[in-house]
Scaffold this active site. Structure first.
Site, PDB file in Angstrom:
ATOM      1  N   GLY A  12      -3.604   7.708  68.033  1.00 56.29           N
ATOM      2  CA  GLY A  12      -2.640   7.697  69.144  1.00 56.29           C
ATOM      3  C   GLY A  12      -2.511   6.301  69.696  1.00 56.29           C
ATOM      4  O   GLY A  12      -2.417   6.095  70.908  1.00 56.29           O
ATOM      5  N   ASN A  14      -0.098   4.115  69.375  1.00 55.73           N
ATOM      6  CA  ASN A  14       1.236   3.524  69.501  1.00 55.73           C
ATOM      7  C   ASN A  14       1.737   3.417  70.943  1.00 55.73           C
ATOM      8  O   ASN A  14       2.729   2.751  71.201  1.00 55.73           O
ATOM      9  CB  ASN A  14       2.264   4.301  68.658  1.00 55.73           C
ATOM     10  CG  ASN A  14       2.326   5.761  69.035  1.00 55.73           C
ATOM     11  OD1 ASN A  14       1.453   6.533  68.663  1.00 55.73           O
ATOM     12  ND2 ASN A  14       3.337   6.142  69.798  1.00 55.73           N
ATOM     13  N   GLY A  16       0.616   4.196  75.497  1.00 55.88           N
ATOM     14  CA  GLY A  16      -0.329   4.642  76.510  1.00 55.88           C
ATOM     15  C   GLY A  16      -1.691   3.963  76.399  1.00 55.88           C
ATOM     16  O   GLY A  16      -1.806   2.781  76.051  1.00 55.88           O
ATOM     17  N   ILE A  17      -2.713   4.739  76.692  1.00 60.22           N
ATOM     18  CA  ILE A  17      -4.072   4.195  76.755  1.00 60.22           C
ATOM     19  C   ILE A  17      -4.526   3.699  75.373  1.00 60.22           C
ATOM     20  O   ILE A  17      -5.253   2.707  75.261  1.00 60.22           O
ATOM     21  CB  ILE A  17      -5.037   5.276  77.298  1.00 60.22           C
ATOM     22  CG1 ILE A  17      -4.613   5.684  78.723  1.00 60.22           C
ATOM     23  CG2 ILE A  17      -6.482   4.778  77.313  1.00 60.22           C
ATOM     24  CD1 ILE A  17      -5.288   6.961  79.238  1.00 60.22           C
ATOM     25  N   SER A 145     -11.874  13.664  79.336  1.00 61.71           N
ATOM     26  CA  SER A 145     -11.263  13.620  80.662  1.00 61.71           C
ATOM     27  C   SER A 145     -12.270  14.172  81.653  1.00 61.71           C
ATOM     28  O   SER A 145     -13.051  15.074  81.315  1.00 61.71           O
ATOM     29  CB  SER A 145     -10.006  14.484  80.705  1.00 61.71           C
ATOM     30  OG  SER A 145      -9.587  14.642  82.052  1.00 61.71           O
ATOM     31  N   TYR A 168      -6.282  22.614  78.303  1.00 64.60           N
ATOM     32  CA  TYR A 168      -6.626  21.189  78.275  1.00 64.60           C
ATOM     33  C   TYR A 168      -8.066  20.969  78.716  1.00 64.60           C
ATOM     34  O   TYR A 168      -8.847  20.303  78.027  1.00 64.60           O
ATOM     35  CB  TYR A 168      -5.662  20.412  79.173  1.00 64.60           C
ATOM     36  CG  TYR A 168      -5.912  18.912  79.198  1.00 64.60           C
ATOM     37  CD1 TYR A 168      -5.470  18.103  78.162  1.00 64.60           C
ATOM     38  CD2 TYR A 168      -6.582  18.310  80.267  1.00 64.60           C
ATOM     39  CE1 TYR A 168      -5.691  16.720  78.185  1.00 64.60           C
ATOM     40  CE2 TYR A 168      -6.804  16.941  80.306  1.00 64.60           C
ATOM     41  CZ  TYR A 168      -6.353  16.145  79.258  1.00 64.60           C
ATOM     42  OH  TYR A 168      -6.577  14.781  79.285  1.00 64.60           O
TER      43      TYR A 168
END
Ligand SMILES: NC(=O)c1ccc[n+]([C@@H]2O[C@H](COP(=O)([O-])OP(=O)(O)OC[C@H]3O[C@@H](n4cnc5c(N)ncnc54)[C@H](OP(=O)(O)O)[C@@H]3O)[C@@H](O)[C@H]2O)c1
Length: 245
Positions: A12, A14, A16-17, A145, A168
């Site tokens: 991931g 590409n 954001g974080i 998280s 989540y």
């Protein structure tokens, strides 16, 4: 085989974080490879990283396509013969943060969330572990998280108590369990594994009301990716603070 000091893979990566983590690891001397599921987005991210002076490449990685795990493994095996850092950053949420939906969350949301946030992470990590063991200082960062903290969720006065999105939160609690179990198995090796809470960050996932800016969002992942030999393993951290499970 490329003569490289340190190489990091960020899923991931590409936006954001993940993209911020790639930028900072790259500026810290890593060669970074970002895992992306959309080649066009990958190219755009590479342009950004290279403009920031980072040595970067892109590899196809889609958490919902298990065959891409082998694509990633073959890439590192043939080019580097090792992997120093794996940042399991790709993640998703399909619920409202305040959903209070344990009693009625649809099965497809539960399955998709666990597939991306847990099963894919376990699968990819298992696939890449032999390459991480070839590093003199292998580091695995599971981007979790604070919403995965059962301790904080079960305290009524906790600031996160209202944020009950079951799929989540449960996927991140299970990811934390993976951290603890894998770290235990890896005792006595050069590989450390920890869970990171980046903070509540303004991204597509975090939304526009999050208090933390993207520029500050990679601190925890970068710290855990670059731990010294005497650093912790099997922990859950936000920046320098340990979080309760
Ligand atoms: N933002 C926050 O406040 C916050 C707080 C705590 C934890 N986190 C965690 O931090 C991580 C990064 O979040 P973020 O805020 O940066 O989110 P984001 O901006 O929404 O970015 C998510 C990244 O994950 C990728 N991704 C999603 N599903 C994927 C799949 N099936 N296969 C491959 N890649 C996939 C996305 O790729 P595409 O661009 O192709 O969609 C994108 O690159 C997540 O694990 C999230 O749970 C975030």
């Amino acid at each position: 085989m490329a003569d490289v000091k340190k190489v990091a893979f960020i899923t991931g990566g590409n936006r954001g974080i993940g993209l911020q983590t790639a930028r900072e690891l790259g500026q810290g001397g890593f060669e970074v490879i970002i895992g992306v599921r959309d080649p066009k987005k990958g190219e755009a991210a590479l342009t950004e990283l290279r403009a920031a002076g980072v040595k970067a490449e892109v590899v196809l990685y889609d958490a919902s396509r298990p065959e891409t795990d082998q694509t990633v493994k073959s890439y590192f095996e043939s080019r580097y013969g090792k992997l120093d850092v794996l940042v399991n950053n790709a993640g998703m949420i399909r619920e409202e943060l305040l959903a209070k939906n344990a009693s009625n969350v649809p099965g497809d949301i539960l399955r998709e969330t666990f597939e991306t946030n847990l099963f894919a992470v376990v699968r990819l990590t298992q696939t890449l572990l032999p390459l991480l063991k070839k590093s003199p200082a292998g580091r695995i960062v599971n981007v979790s998280s604070i919403l995965g903290s059962l301790g904080l969720h079960s305290a009524d006065d906790s600031p996160i108590a209202p944020a009950k999105a079951f799929a989540y939160n449960a996927s991140k609690a299970a990811l934390n369990a993976f951290t603890v179990h894998l770290a235990d198995e890896l005792k006595g090796t050069h590989v450390k594994v920890n869970s990171a809470h980046p903070g509540w960050v303004k991204t597509e996932l975090g939304g526009p009301h999050a208090p933390m800016e993207l520029a500050d969002s990679a601190r925890t992942s970068v710290r855990l990716a670059t731990l010294a030999a005497d650093g912790p393993s099997g922990g859950f951290f936000h920046e320098n603070d340990r979080l309760p499970w």
